[in-house]
Design an enzyme around this catalytic site. Structure first.
Site, PDB file in Angstrom:
ATOM      1  N   MET A 174       0.838  -1.178   0.000  1.00  0.00           N
ATOM      2  CA  MET A 174       0.000   0.000   0.000  1.00  0.00           C
ATOM      3  C   MET A 174       0.883   1.242   0.000  1.00  0.00           C
ATOM      4  O   MET A 174       2.037   1.190   0.377  1.00  0.00           O
ATOM      5  CB  MET A 174      -0.938  -0.019   1.202  1.00  0.00           C
ATOM      6  CG  MET A 174      -1.968  -1.136   1.085  1.00  0.00           C
ATOM      7  SD  MET A 174      -2.983  -1.357   2.543  1.00  0.00           S
ATOM      8  CE  MET A 174      -3.743   0.242   2.668  1.00  0.00           C
ATOM      9  N   GLY A 211      -7.594  -8.501   4.097  1.00  0.00           N
ATOM     10  CA  GLY A 211      -6.404  -7.854   3.571  1.00  0.00           C
ATOM     11  C   GLY A 211      -6.611  -6.359   3.483  1.00  0.00           C
ATOM     12  O   GLY A 211      -7.377  -5.775   4.247  1.00  0.00           O
ATOM     13  N   CYS A 212      -5.948  -5.738   2.539  1.00  0.00           N
ATOM     14  CA  CYS A 212      -6.054  -4.292   2.360  1.00  0.00           C
ATOM     15  C   CYS A 212      -7.497  -3.883   2.093  1.00  0.00           C
ATOM     16  O   CYS A 212      -8.159  -4.444   1.212  1.00  0.00           O
ATOM     17  CB  CYS A 212      -5.155  -3.851   1.199  1.00  0.00           C
ATOM     18  SG  CYS A 212      -5.362  -2.130   0.752  1.00  0.00           S
ATOM     19  N   PHE A 213      -7.972  -2.883   2.829  1.00  0.00           N
ATOM     20  CA  PHE A 213      -9.376  -2.493   2.656  1.00  0.00           C
ATOM     21  C   PHE A 213      -9.647  -1.860   1.300  1.00  0.00           C
ATOM     22  O   PHE A 213     -10.788  -1.813   0.847  1.00  0.00           O
ATOM     23  CB  PHE A 213      -9.908  -1.621   3.792  1.00  0.00           C
ATOM     24  CG  PHE A 213      -9.048  -0.500   4.299  1.00  0.00           C
ATOM     25  CD1 PHE A 213      -8.097   0.133   3.521  1.00  0.00           C
ATOM     26  CD2 PHE A 213      -9.214  -0.059   5.613  1.00  0.00           C
ATOM     27  CE1 PHE A 213      -7.328   1.178   4.022  1.00  0.00           C
ATOM     28  CE2 PHE A 213      -8.456   0.986   6.126  1.00  0.00           C
ATOM     29  CZ  PHE A 213      -7.506   1.609   5.319  1.00  0.00           C
TER      30      PHE A 213
END
Length: 198
Positions: free
Chosen positions: A1, A32-34
């Site tokens: 990110m 995981g990553c939003f």
């Protein structure tokens, strides 16, 4: 990110309602990553709103930097508000299990840490039975390897403004192009009938 902006974003305290206004329901998901989950659920027909945030940790109003440090106990999550007359909770969760890997503990791809865990956090007690039924089916499909955390929603905080609608606002950013974009396309291919009409 990507790195955070140079100047911090001040956020007001945000507590979720146990039952959104009208007939809408809500569920909070960690996968995981939003940015990835948000980008997909914003395209789902029947989803009314998606908000990125942090939940089920112990810190008060944590920042993105604190959550990324892995010491707040929070997961990066999306809070999905949906119309149950148009899409069921089970269908929301079916999409969830197709767009992330529920078998890797505290990891999604190159994103590693407890903040990237797989989790389903229900807002109402009645949702638990549906969640457990869908997870049981996922366990069977993945030969018992699912490590998704199951719990009531707790200590939820809205993420900083620049995280909201991140993929829509930054489609050319490196992480978005190489990680988020392919997940969005996978959703479009697999769930064509569920994509919102333009």
């Amino acid at each position: 990110m990507s790195p955070t902006p140079a100047s911090p974003v001040t956020r007001a305290e945000h507590r979720p309602d146990s039952r959104p206004a009208g007939s809408a329901e809500a569920i909070t998901l960690a996968g995981g990553c939003f940015w990835c989950l948000e980008a997909v659920y914003e395209l789902v027909d029947g989803v009314l709103a998606v908000e990125s945030g942090y939940s089920n940790g112990h810190a008060h109003n944590p920042s993105y930097e604190q959550v990324c440090g892995g010491r707040t106990g929070h997961a990066e999550v999306v809070q999905v508000r949906f119309d149950p007359a148009r899409i069921t909770l089970a269908e929301i969760l079916e999409i969830f299990f197709h767009i992330h890997d529920p078998t890797t503990l505290n990891r999604q791809g190159n994103d590693v840490g407890p903040q990237y865990r797989s989790g389903i956090y229900w807002h109402e007690p009645a949702q638990e039975a549906v969640v457990r039924k869908v997870v049981a089916a996922a366990q069977e499909a993945h030969r018992g390897k699912v490590v998704t955390e199951l719990a009531p929603l707790a200590n939820y905080w809205r993420a900083e403004d620049y995280h909201q609608h991140y993929f829509a606002n930054n489609p050319g950013q490196g992480y978005c192009a190489f990680v988020v974009g392919p997940k969005v396309e996978k959703f479009r291919r697999t769930f064509q009938a569920r994509v919102k009409k333009a």
